[in-house]
Design a protein around this motif. Structure first.
Motif, PDB file in Angstrom:
ATOM      1  N   TRP A  23      11.498   3.333  -1.394  1.00 12.95           N
ATOM      2  CA  TRP A  23      11.813   2.931  -0.245  1.00 12.95           C
ATOM      3  C   TRP A  23      11.278   3.587   1.062  1.00 12.95           C
ATOM      4  O   TRP A  23      10.991   4.550   0.996  1.00 12.95           O
ATOM      5  N   VAL A  24      11.016   2.629   1.894  1.00  7.49           N
ATOM      6  CA  VAL A  24      10.615   3.166   3.286  1.00  7.49           C
ATOM      7  C   VAL A  24      11.360   2.744   4.546  1.00  7.49           C
ATOM      8  O   VAL A  24      11.962   1.572   4.406  1.00  7.49           O
ATOM      9  N   ASP A  25      11.302   3.442   5.665  1.00  6.87           N
ATOM     10  CA  ASP A  25      12.309   3.091   6.662  1.00  6.87           C
ATOM     11  C   ASP A  25      11.194   3.453   7.926  1.00  6.87           C
ATOM     12  O   ASP A  25      10.584   4.524   8.136  1.00  6.87           O
ATOM     13  N   GLY A  41       0.794  -1.203  -0.018  1.00  7.68           N
ATOM     14  CA  GLY A  41       0.067  -0.131   0.123  1.00  7.68           C
ATOM     15  C   GLY A  41       0.799   1.204  -0.331  1.00  7.68           C
ATOM     16  O   GLY A  41       0.332   2.380   0.009  1.00  7.68           O
ATOM     17  N   VAL A  42       2.201   1.227  -0.068  1.00  5.88           N
ATOM     18  CA  VAL A  42       2.909   2.292   0.112  1.00  5.88           C
ATOM     19  C   VAL A  42       4.159   2.237  -0.849  1.00  5.88           C
ATOM     20  O   VAL A  42       4.128   3.350  -1.655  1.00  5.88           O
ATOM     21  N   LEU A  43       4.821   1.168  -1.258  1.00  7.21           N
ATOM     22  CA  LEU A  43       5.760   1.151  -2.333  1.00  7.21           C
ATOM     23  C   LEU A  43       5.051   1.472  -3.584  1.00  7.21           C
ATOM     24  O   LEU A  43       4.068   0.780  -4.041  1.00  7.21           O
ATOM     25  N   GLY A  44       5.771   2.402  -4.485  1.00 10.30           N
ATOM     26  CA  GLY A  44       5.142   2.815  -5.651  1.00 10.30           C
ATOM     27  C   GLY A  44       4.202   3.848  -5.663  1.00 10.30           C
ATOM     28  O   GLY A  44       3.596   4.143  -6.746  1.00 10.30           O
ATOM     29  N   ARG A  45       3.447   4.195  -4.469  1.00 11.94           N
ATOM     30  CA  ARG A  45       2.474   5.169  -4.455  1.00 11.94           C
ATOM     31  C   ARG A  45       3.184   6.759  -4.370  1.00 11.94           C
ATOM     32  O   ARG A  45       4.307   6.752  -4.064  1.00 11.94           O
ATOM     33  N   ASP A  46       2.460   7.625  -4.944  1.00  7.54           N
ATOM     34  CA  ASP A  46       2.729   8.977  -4.921  1.00  7.54           C
ATOM     35  C   ASP A  46       2.354   9.487  -3.377  1.00  7.54           C
ATOM     36  O   ASP A  46       1.515   9.082  -2.782  1.00  7.54           O
ATOM     37  N   ALA A  93       6.352  -3.046   7.770  1.00  6.81           N
ATOM     38  CA  ALA A  93       4.935  -3.436   7.598  1.00  6.81           C
ATOM     39  C   ALA A  93       4.395  -2.965   8.842  1.00  6.81           C
ATOM     40  O   ALA A  93       3.068  -2.627   8.946  1.00  6.81           O
ATOM     41  N   SER A  94       4.837  -3.307   9.961  1.00  5.94           N
ATOM     42  CA  SER A  94       3.958  -2.978  11.259  1.00  5.94           C
ATOM     43  C   SER A  94       3.840  -1.693  11.471  1.00  5.94           C
ATOM     44  O   SER A  94       2.664  -1.255  11.845  1.00  5.94           O
ATOM     45  N   CYS A  95       4.794  -0.859  11.120  1.00 12.26           N
ATOM     46  CA  CYS A  95       4.484   0.621  11.138  1.00 12.26           C
ATOM     47  C   CYS A  95       3.513   1.145  10.150  1.00 12.26           C
ATOM     48  O   CYS A  95       2.729   2.036  10.724  1.00 12.26           O
ATOM     49  N   VAL A  96       3.522   0.716   8.890  1.00 11.93           N
ATOM     50  CA  VAL A  96       2.537   1.102   8.198  1.00 11.93           C
ATOM     51  C   VAL A  96       1.114   0.711   8.825  1.00 11.93           C
ATOM     52  O   VAL A  96       0.215   1.437   8.696  1.00 11.93           O
TER      53      VAL A  96
END
Length: 123
Positions: free
Chosen positions: A96-98, A42-47, A110-113
């Motif tokens: 990328w997400v951290d 739901g996050v990667l590749g999103r604007d 993933a838990s943070c998302v």
């Protein structure tokens, strides 16, 4: 003993002392571990608009040429989403997400998302 036998014996003795180089053990290149995307789809590749719809307004928005970082903070974790503008000039998307705790310790991305998604639903 004849000189010929002595020479041959000396040659065999010297050759027995010589070591043959061992072939180097093959070095297996270990690829970097792939980080699981489960829970991150739901996050990667999103604007940025999609992230704002998912998490609410970012707590921090840092812009640089070709890149942007949106930070979303909750009680459980802080998520940094790094958006990059593709070469074709389209809208920047998350590559990328951290994630970390508010104190700075590592936190499962993933838990943070999931935690931040619940936070935005509570609003």
């Amino acid at each position: 003993m004849t000189p010929r036998i002595l020479s041959l014996s000396a040659l065999l003795l010297v050759s027995a002392c010589a070591t043959t180089p061992r072939p180097a053990a093959p070095v297996a290149s270990t690829p970097a571990p792939a980080l699981p995307a489960r829970g991150l789809e739901g996050v990667l590749g999103r604007d940025a608009r999609a992230l704002t719809a998912l998490f609410g307004d970012p707590d921090q928005d840092v812009r640089e040429p070709g890149a942007r970082k949106l930070q979303f903070a909750g009680a459980a974790c802080v998520l940094d989403a790094y958006l990059y503008t593709p070469a074709n000039g389209r809208e920047a998307v998350v590559k990328w997400v951290d994630a970390r705790t508010p104190k700075g310790d590592d936190f499962d991305r993933a838990s943070c998302v999931a935690a931040l998604s619940r936070r935005s639903e509570a609003r």
